[in-house]
Write a protein that holds these residues in place. Sequence first.
Motif, PDB file in Angstrom:
ATOM      1  N   MET A   1      -8.938   1.388   1.857  1.00 36.38           N
ATOM      2  CA  MET A   1      -8.778   0.317   2.803  1.00 36.38           C
ATOM      3  C   MET A   1      -8.797   0.912   4.210  1.00 36.38           C
ATOM      4  N   SER A   2      -9.519   0.261   5.091  1.00 36.36           N
ATOM      5  CA  SER A   2      -9.623   0.775   6.464  1.00 36.36           C
ATOM      6  C   SER A   2      -8.354   0.455   7.255  1.00 36.36           C
ATOM      7  N   SER A   3      -8.246   1.116   8.368  1.00 31.78           N
ATOM      8  CA  SER A   3      -7.096   0.919   9.236  1.00 31.78           C
ATOM      9  C   SER A   3      -7.003  -0.539   9.713  1.00 31.78           C
ATOM     10  N   LEU A   4      -8.128  -1.145  10.021  1.00 24.12           N
ATOM     11  CA  LEU A   4      -8.167  -2.537  10.460  1.00 24.12           C
ATOM     12  C   LEU A   4      -7.708  -3.463   9.337  1.00 24.12           C
ATOM     13  N   GLU A   5      -8.201  -3.211   8.125  1.00 24.08           N
ATOM     14  CA  GLU A   5      -7.804  -4.034   6.985  1.00 24.08           C
ATOM     15  C   GLU A   5      -6.307  -3.903   6.711  1.00 24.08           C
ATOM     16  N   GLU A   6      -5.775  -2.702   6.856  1.00 27.27           N
ATOM     17  CA  GLU A   6      -4.346  -2.493   6.651  1.00 27.27           C
ATOM     18  C   GLU A   6      -3.528  -3.250   7.696  1.00 27.27           C
ATOM     19  N   ARG A   7      -3.972  -3.220   8.936  1.00 29.29           N
ATOM     20  CA  ARG A   7      -3.285  -3.942   9.997  1.00 29.29           C
ATOM     21  C   ARG A   7      -3.330  -5.450   9.757  1.00 29.29           C
ATOM     22  N   LEU A   8      -4.499  -5.939   9.354  1.00 25.01           N
ATOM     23  CA  LEU A   8      -4.637  -7.360   9.060  1.00 25.01           C
ATOM     24  C   LEU A   8      -3.728  -7.775   7.902  1.00 25.01           C
ATOM     25  N   GLN A   9      -3.633  -6.920   6.899  1.00 21.67           N
ATOM     26  CA  GLN A   9      -2.752  -7.183   5.757  1.00 21.67           C
ATOM     27  C   GLN A   9      -1.299  -7.245   6.212  1.00 21.67           C
ATOM     28  N   LYS A  10      -0.881  -6.308   7.057  1.00 23.49           N
ATOM     29  CA  LYS A  10       0.494  -6.292   7.569  1.00 23.49           C
ATOM     30  C   LYS A  10       0.774  -7.531   8.412  1.00 23.49           C
ATOM     31  N   ILE A  11      -0.196  -7.930   9.206  1.00 25.97           N
ATOM     32  CA  ILE A  11      -0.039  -9.136  10.043  1.00 25.97           C
ATOM     33  C   ILE A  11       0.113 -10.360   9.154  1.00 25.97           C
ATOM     34  N   ALA A  12      -0.693 -10.462   8.117  1.00 28.12           N
ATOM     35  CA  ALA A  12      -0.614 -11.595   7.193  1.00 28.12           C
ATOM     36  C   ALA A  12       0.737 -11.627   6.490  1.00 28.12           C
ATOM     37  N   GLU A  13       1.226 -10.465   6.084  1.00 28.37           N
ATOM     38  CA  GLU A  13       2.536 -10.387   5.429  1.00 28.37           C
ATOM     39  C   GLU A  13       3.648 -10.791   6.390  1.00 28.37           C
ATOM     40  N   GLU A  14       3.580 -10.335   7.623  1.00 29.42           N
ATOM     41  CA  GLU A  14       4.593 -10.678   8.628  1.00 29.42           C
ATOM     42  C   GLU A  14       4.553 -12.170   8.939  1.00 29.42           C
ATOM     43  N   LYS A  15       3.352 -12.725   9.017  1.00 29.20           N
ATOM     44  CA  LYS A  15       3.204 -14.151   9.270  1.00 29.20           C
ATOM     45  C   LYS A  15       3.847 -14.944   8.137  1.00 29.20           C
ATOM     46  N   GLN A  16       3.624 -14.547   6.904  1.00 34.78           N
ATOM     47  CA  GLN A  16       4.219 -15.221   5.752  1.00 34.78           C
ATOM     48  C   GLN A  16       5.739 -15.124   5.790  1.00 34.78           C
ATOM     49  N   ARG A  17       6.263 -13.946   6.163  1.00 30.68           N
ATOM     50  CA  ARG A  17       7.708 -13.756   6.252  1.00 30.68           C
ATOM     51  C   ARG A  17       8.306 -14.678   7.315  1.00 30.68           C
ATOM     52  N   LEU A  18       7.619 -14.798   8.454  1.00 31.97           N
ATOM     53  CA  LEU A  18       8.090 -15.658   9.530  1.00 31.97           C
ATOM     54  C   LEU A  18       8.068 -17.135   9.119  1.00 31.97           C
ATOM     55  N   VAL A  19       7.040 -17.543   8.409  1.00 35.40           N
ATOM     56  CA  VAL A  19       6.943 -18.924   7.928  1.00 35.40           C
ATOM     57  C   VAL A  19       8.101 -19.222   6.979  1.00 35.40           C
TER      58      VAL A  19
END
Length: 128
Positions: A1-19
């Motif tokens: 997984m690329s660095s960008l994909e990892e960042r996007l995954q972390k952002i998606a996880e954080e967004k879900q946690r915030l929701v």
Amino acid sequence: MSSLEERLQKIAEEKQRLVQAEAAMRDEALAELDKIVDEIEALEKKKEQLEIFLGLDEEPQRAARGQIQELCVRAITDAGGGLTSGEVREAIEKIMPGMKLSSVPSTLSRAASLGRLRRDEFGRYFLS
């Protein structure tokens, strides 16, 4: 997984946690609101009893089962929606002077939780 994909995954996880956190906070706030509404209803009932005891007010007219909810819906409909519980109560007092209205806030809250009404972030009620 690329660095960008990892960042996007972390952002998606954080967004879900915030929701999820926001939903939990909203549920807690609604539960607190229901508790406050119940406390207000109890205080209104005690106030009415004291007024009757002191001779300041005659026994208020009691609503038939379901009548308060019907009157709440009628008040919101007549106004075109967007009423607070206090405004609903005032509208019902004009329609039915002398009616015992201490249960209006809890009736509105219950109707909103059942989906018959919806409440906005400013505490106004609308037909669903």
